[in-house]
Motif scaffolding. Sequence first.
Motif, PDB file in Angstrom:
ATOM      1  N   LEU A 125       0.813  -1.216   0.000  1.00  0.00           N
ATOM      2  CA  LEU A 125       0.000   0.000   0.000  1.00  0.00           C
ATOM      3  C   LEU A 125       0.846   1.265   0.000  1.00  0.00           C
ATOM      4  O   LEU A 125       0.395   2.310  -0.485  1.00  0.00           O
ATOM      5  CB  LEU A 125      -0.960  -0.018   1.195  1.00  0.00           C
ATOM      6  CG  LEU A 125      -2.063  -1.077   1.133  1.00  0.00           C
ATOM      7  CD1 LEU A 125      -2.892  -1.053   2.401  1.00  0.00           C
ATOM      8  CD2 LEU A 125      -2.952  -0.881  -0.090  1.00  0.00           C
ATOM      9  N   TRP A 128       1.091   2.772  -3.345  1.00  0.00           N
ATOM     10  CA  TRP A 128      -0.123   3.261  -3.987  1.00  0.00           C
ATOM     11  C   TRP A 128      -0.655   4.572  -3.401  1.00  0.00           C
ATOM     12  O   TRP A 128      -1.417   5.274  -4.069  1.00  0.00           O
ATOM     13  CB  TRP A 128      -1.239   2.215  -3.871  1.00  0.00           C
ATOM     14  CG  TRP A 128      -1.015   1.009  -4.727  1.00  0.00           C
ATOM     15  CD1 TRP A 128      -0.234  -0.078  -4.434  1.00  0.00           C
ATOM     16  CD2 TRP A 128      -1.544   0.756  -6.025  1.00  0.00           C
ATOM     17  NE1 TRP A 128      -0.265  -0.991  -5.465  1.00  0.00           N
ATOM     18  CE2 TRP A 128      -1.064  -0.508  -6.460  1.00  0.00           C
ATOM     19  CE3 TRP A 128      -2.397   1.476  -6.871  1.00  0.00           C
ATOM     20  CZ2 TRP A 128      -1.398  -1.056  -7.688  1.00  0.00           C
ATOM     21  CZ3 TRP A 128      -2.740   0.922  -8.103  1.00  0.00           C
ATOM     22  CH2 TRP A 128      -2.235  -0.332  -8.501  1.00  0.00           C
ATOM     23  N   TYR A 134      -2.471   7.704   3.167  1.00  0.00           N
ATOM     24  CA  TYR A 134      -2.064   6.408   3.704  1.00  0.00           C
ATOM     25  C   TYR A 134      -2.608   6.168   5.108  1.00  0.00           C
ATOM     26  O   TYR A 134      -3.030   5.053   5.434  1.00  0.00           O
ATOM     27  CB  TYR A 134      -0.541   6.314   3.712  1.00  0.00           C
ATOM     28  CG  TYR A 134      -0.027   4.978   4.177  1.00  0.00           C
ATOM     29  CD1 TYR A 134      -0.115   3.861   3.351  1.00  0.00           C
ATOM     30  CD2 TYR A 134       0.535   4.823   5.434  1.00  0.00           C
ATOM     31  CE1 TYR A 134       0.347   2.631   3.769  1.00  0.00           C
ATOM     32  CE2 TYR A 134       0.992   3.598   5.861  1.00  0.00           C
ATOM     33  CZ  TYR A 134       0.906   2.503   5.027  1.00  0.00           C
ATOM     34  OH  TYR A 134       1.360   1.283   5.464  1.00  0.00           O
TER      35      TYR A 134
END
Length: 433
Positions: A125, A128, A134
């Motif tokens: 993650l 991304w 986040y």
Amino acid sequence: MHANATRKAAGRLVPLLGLCFFVSILDRTNVSIAALEMNADIGLSATAYGLGAGVFFLGYFLFEVPSNLALERFGARRWIFRIMVTWGLLAAAMALVQGPTSFYVLRFLLGAAEAGFFPGVVHYLHQWFGRREYAKVLAALSAFGPAANALGAPLSTTILTNLGWHWVYVLEALPALVLAVVVLRALPDRVADARWLSEADKQALTAHLAAEDTVSAHVPLRQALRERQTVLMCVQYLLIMTSSYGLVLWLPQVVQALGVSTTATGWLSAIPFAVAAVGMVLWGRHSTRTDEQRWHAVVPCVLGAAAFALGAVAGTPLLSMVLLSVAAFAVYTGASAFWALPRLFVTGTAAAAATALTNSFGNLGGFVGPYLTGYVRDATGSFTLALALLAVPLLAGGSMALVTGRGPGRGARAGIDRTAVPTGTTTTTGGLS
């Protein structure tokens, strides 16, 4: 703009990976419900149960770094598929335990099989989402953990009371095998592989992540593992996980000790986890809105430590359940907030190994907490002192966020190889814990 691509990525990745995380938590913690009948059936004392419940994390600890290096080498899609297939088969094999030895062996192998899953997802993650997005995404993903316990407790209890503890393991292992196939077919290894993003979206998202990551230090692997920041994060996460799994893997037996039936135990055990799931999402959103991470990690841990300490002297079952709910919120939120503290301070292979090492030490806490709780339970005949002791590591770990949340360690400050690696790309040799 990257915002549109970020929304698409969150909508595609978080539900799938969250569901996989849900199942992983269910398969590692359903032992706490099965134990309501299994312990007496196969002759496990509180100490023996605590040792077996915790030895899962020793297997995770030993195999986590190799697993995450392999994840980066072979790609998230294929490696998460491998992890889920092996843990699903071993989770079902838990139905075959016949005594303490087989219980220890299968729990260890289950931990080795699952090693690297959640920290690998954390690393994935990072590739991304930017820093602000986040924290919110990680809170949403992490909320699947307490949700698994909240829904899993009554589900497991229903299976237990109707079919027996063996079937708790077998039936709850099947979703891992099904989801493994879904991951293999649907999970893109990197931004460039996402068929549901347009070329413009891919370029905007990659540029946004690369721009953020220019402040990161690309520190060599050996240097990263010697970083003061890495060492402190290892200790901090170990302390938080000691309290977390001391509570999670003993909660149903703590609730049953309040004098309720097996069925009621399952439903009441769901309450603290439900509180934690909702609280984590709200806390993560608040962290994102205020753009603050350190105190969002400290405050829950302080509250949780107080709840553990007061729980040792709670006079009524109602007060005990309230305090257990606060403690559950604290350990889950503290662990989730930890991963947003600080934004990973090295990149590439060094980032993979440093984060893997951090999570590995956290898993040692997953061994210490359940074993310590069981040992004290046998020694004192109650959970009173065991719960009070869990306040200490949680308070210490939460307080350390005041240091670990300050930013890069000495290697980064020294400017060692400050060539940034775009977060949106995937190297061929790294991985995460």
